[in-house]
Design a protein around this motif. Structure first.
Motif, PDB file in Angstrom:
ATOM      1  N   GLY A  26      79.910  97.235  -9.996  1.00 18.86           N
ATOM      2  CA  GLY A  26      79.450  98.264  -9.071  1.00 18.86           C
ATOM      3  C   GLY A  26      80.444  99.364  -8.793  1.00 18.86           C
ATOM      4  O   GLY A  26      80.071 100.410  -8.244  1.00 18.86           O
ATOM      5  N   LEU A  27      81.710  99.194  -9.163  1.00 16.74           N
ATOM      6  CA  LEU A  27      82.733 100.199  -8.877  1.00 16.74           C
ATOM      7  C   LEU A  27      82.530 101.427  -9.763  1.00 16.74           C
ATOM      8  O   LEU A  27      82.484 101.327 -10.987  1.00 16.74           O
TER       9      LEU A  27
ATOM     10  N   ASP B 293      72.917 102.238   7.681  1.00 19.31           N
ATOM     11  CA  ASP B 293      72.246 101.172   6.934  1.00 19.31           C
ATOM     12  C   ASP B 293      72.931 100.860   5.610  1.00 19.31           C
ATOM     13  O   ASP B 293      72.450 100.015   4.850  1.00 19.31           O
ATOM     14  N   GLY B 294      74.043 101.544   5.336  1.00 14.17           N
ATOM     15  CA  GLY B 294      74.750 101.317   4.080  1.00 14.17           C
ATOM     16  C   GLY B 294      74.238 102.115   2.910  1.00 14.17           C
ATOM     17  O   GLY B 294      74.695 101.931   1.776  1.00 14.17           O
ATOM     18  N   ARG B 295      73.292 103.036   3.172  1.00 13.63           N
ATOM     19  CA  ARG B 295      72.807 103.881   2.091  1.00 13.63           C
ATOM     20  C   ARG B 295      73.840 104.947   1.750  1.00 13.63           C
ATOM     21  O   ARG B 295      74.531 105.467   2.631  1.00 13.63           O
TER      22      ARG B 295
ATOM     23  N   LEU C  47      72.452 101.521  -2.062  1.00 16.77           N
ATOM     24  CA  LEU C  47      73.371 100.923  -1.096  1.00 16.77           C
ATOM     25  C   LEU C  47      74.770 100.890  -1.696  1.00 16.77           C
ATOM     26  O   LEU C  47      74.943 100.741  -2.911  1.00 16.77           O
ATOM     27  N   GLY C  48      75.780 101.023  -0.835  1.00 12.60           N
ATOM     28  CA  GLY C  48      77.134 101.012  -1.356  1.00 12.60           C
ATOM     29  C   GLY C  48      78.183 100.664  -0.330  1.00 12.60           C
ATOM     30  O   GLY C  48      77.891 100.450   0.852  1.00 12.60           O
ATOM     31  N   LYS C  49      79.411 100.613  -0.813  1.00 18.12           N
ATOM     32  CA  LYS C  49      80.587 100.404   0.024  1.00 18.12           C
ATOM     33  C   LYS C  49      81.654 101.399  -0.414  1.00 18.12           C
ATOM     34  O   LYS C  49      81.746 101.742  -1.600  1.00 18.12           O
ATOM     35  N   ILE C  50      82.451 101.866   0.529  1.00 19.62           N
ATOM     36  CA  ILE C  50      83.545 102.794   0.224  1.00 19.62           C
ATOM     37  C   ILE C  50      84.829 102.185   0.757  1.00 19.62           C
ATOM     38  O   ILE C  50      84.920 101.828   1.940  1.00 19.62           O
TER      39      ILE C  50
ATOM     40  N   VAL D 275      78.672 100.645  -5.821  1.00 21.54           N
ATOM     41  CA  VAL D 275      77.224 100.638  -5.652  1.00 21.54           C
ATOM     42  C   VAL D 275      76.747  99.194  -5.679  1.00 21.54           C
ATOM     43  O   VAL D 275      77.027  98.452  -6.643  1.00 21.54           O
ATOM     44  N   THR D 276      76.049  98.775  -4.635  1.00 24.31           N
ATOM     45  CA  THR D 276      75.646  97.370  -4.518  1.00 24.31           C
ATOM     46  C   THR D 276      74.172  97.128  -4.809  1.00 24.31           C
ATOM     47  O   THR D 276      73.740  95.975  -4.873  1.00 24.31           O
TER      48      THR D 276
END
Length: 419
Positions: free
Chosen positions: A257-258, A273-275, A304-307, A315-316
């Motif tokens: 996902g990175l 919401d993590g979008r 959805l993702g994380k930073i 990207v999840t």
């Protein structure tokens, strides 16, 4: 302030400065920059100078030539496939390109992109994955999608050569990689997997293999890296004028996902919401038939993702894909990543069927040589019980569109039909 140039302006610049340098190579034909300009000027004479979009179906070469011709005519170009939905609605005056979204998640839309969007995207990509005159970009993605059109822009801006293929054919790609000093290639994971299965080796000239369009599994990443493929997992969409984030080794070790940091002057954030939110010069001007949008406005994606603290995006999955099994949120990508590593599984997609006990009954559709029992044993020791696939269906292939994306809207129907 950066000067914005159109596709046609880049073409005419190179035709004047390096007229004999190769601009485009395709089966049995090649064009220098001057020859490409001459040919597209001939086409442009046949295109009326009106405000509505020029809609075109055709081969990769036909769509490439008409992209230049429409730019010369300053007319919006809309390359389409069988899913075209021509409209009498006039696009915004600054529209250069219209791209139909894949429709893999539902009804497609028409994305409006300006010269500013596309020029900024080419500049940002060429900076992150250096492209220069004399380089060759092998283009096998469909030109009715942004992934294919963006290659034309990057090469036109850099003065590089487009090695254009009519779709993806493993043998033709292998031959091209052997016979041409290809420096860049764009692939979706399914294409990369087929090249690996056929034993295709990357040439020593290849510096960047951009992987996008779908999630890249760790097992595929490891196999490709071990075989010498210089991978650059990326994230983007039609609404962001192609890739807007791309991982390079400078970002540190890769994990699923990175996709690295934002390209150029673009910004990436998350909502509550993590979008994933995006804004900047690559952000589309809007959808056909809807109000125009400003580049400073955040566009909320369906992803959805994380930073992390270094502003690297992971990207999840897609928010719309979330399943609820036994009261627990289960994302298909969570199960797919696990199953993709199972020996004997060549392709996998996860969906659900309604169930009075589980709510969403997890169903795995696999292209595999291993048995249901082997797949069940693999997942049951690696996933929480709510994420276990309660039904496993073997298929000869999975429904994917021309860009390699799973057509998730078809998965539930396939599962229901098979059971």
């Amino acid at each position: 302030m950066k000067i914005v140039r159109s596709l046609a302006q880049h073409l005419t610049d190179h035709a004047a400065d390096v007229p004999d340098a190769l601009a485009l190579i395709t089966a049995g034909q090649s064009f220098s920059w001057l020859e490409l300009l001459t040919e597209t000027e001939r086409l442009a004479e046949k295109i009326p100078a009106v405000q509505d979009a020029f809609i075109r179906q055709g081969s990769s070469l036909d769509l490439a030539l008409h992209a230049y011709a429409c730019s010369l005519k300053n007319r919006p170009f809309w390359p389409v496939d069988r899913n075209a939905f021509p409209s009498n609605i006039l696009p915004a005056p600054n529209t250069a390109l219209i791209i139909s979204t894949s429709g893999s998640e539902g009804a497609p839309k028409a994305v409006l992109l300006s010269n500013r969007n596309l020029d900024a995207a080419a500049s940002a990509a060429n900076q992150r994955l250096p492209l220069r005159s004399g380089d060759i970009w092998l283009a096998c993605l469909p030109l009715n999608h942004i992934g294919g059109q963006s290659i034309l822009w990057r090469c036109a801006q850099a003065g590089a050569t487009v090695l254009l293929h009519e779709g993806f054919d493993t043998a033709h790609i292998a031959a091209a990689l052997c016979n041409k000093p290809v420096s860049h290639i764009s692939l979706v994971p399914a294409m990369l997997a087929r090249l690996l299965e056929s034993g295709v080796k990357p040439p020593p000239t290849l510096r960047h293999a951009i992987i996008g369009g779908a999630a890249l599994a760790m097992t595929l990443y490891e196999r490709a890296s071990a075989a010498g493929w210089p991978l650059n997992p990326s994230y983007g969409m039609s609404e962001s004028s192609a890739q807007i984030a791309t991982w390079t080794p400078a970002d540190g070790p890769w994990h699923e996902g990175l996709v690295g940091t934002a390209l150029g002057e673009n910004e990436i954030s998350l909502n509550n919401d993590g979008r994933i939110l995006i804004r900047g010069p690559q952000r589309m001007t809007g959808y056909l038939g809807e109000a125009s949008r400003q580049q400073d406005d955040w566009f909320t994606t369906s992803d959805l993702g994380k930073i992390d603290q270094n502003q690297r995006l992971t990207v999840t999955g897609r928010a719309d894909d979330m399943l609820i099994s036994g009261g627990r949120n289960v994302h298909p990508s969570e199960v797919e990543s696990c199953l993709a590593a199972c020996p004997g599984i060549h392709d996998v997609a996860v969906t659900s069927l309604p169930d009075p006990v589980w709510g969403d009954l997890i169903v795995a559709l696999v292209v595999a040589s291993c048995s249901r029992q082997e797949i069940g044993d693999w997942s049951n020791t690696r996933l929480p019980s709510a994420a276990w696939p309660r039904r496993i269906i073997h298929l000869p292939s999975l429904p994917r569109n021309a860009s390699g994306k799973l057509e998730r809207s078809a998965l539930r129907h396939l599962a229901s039909e098979a059971l």
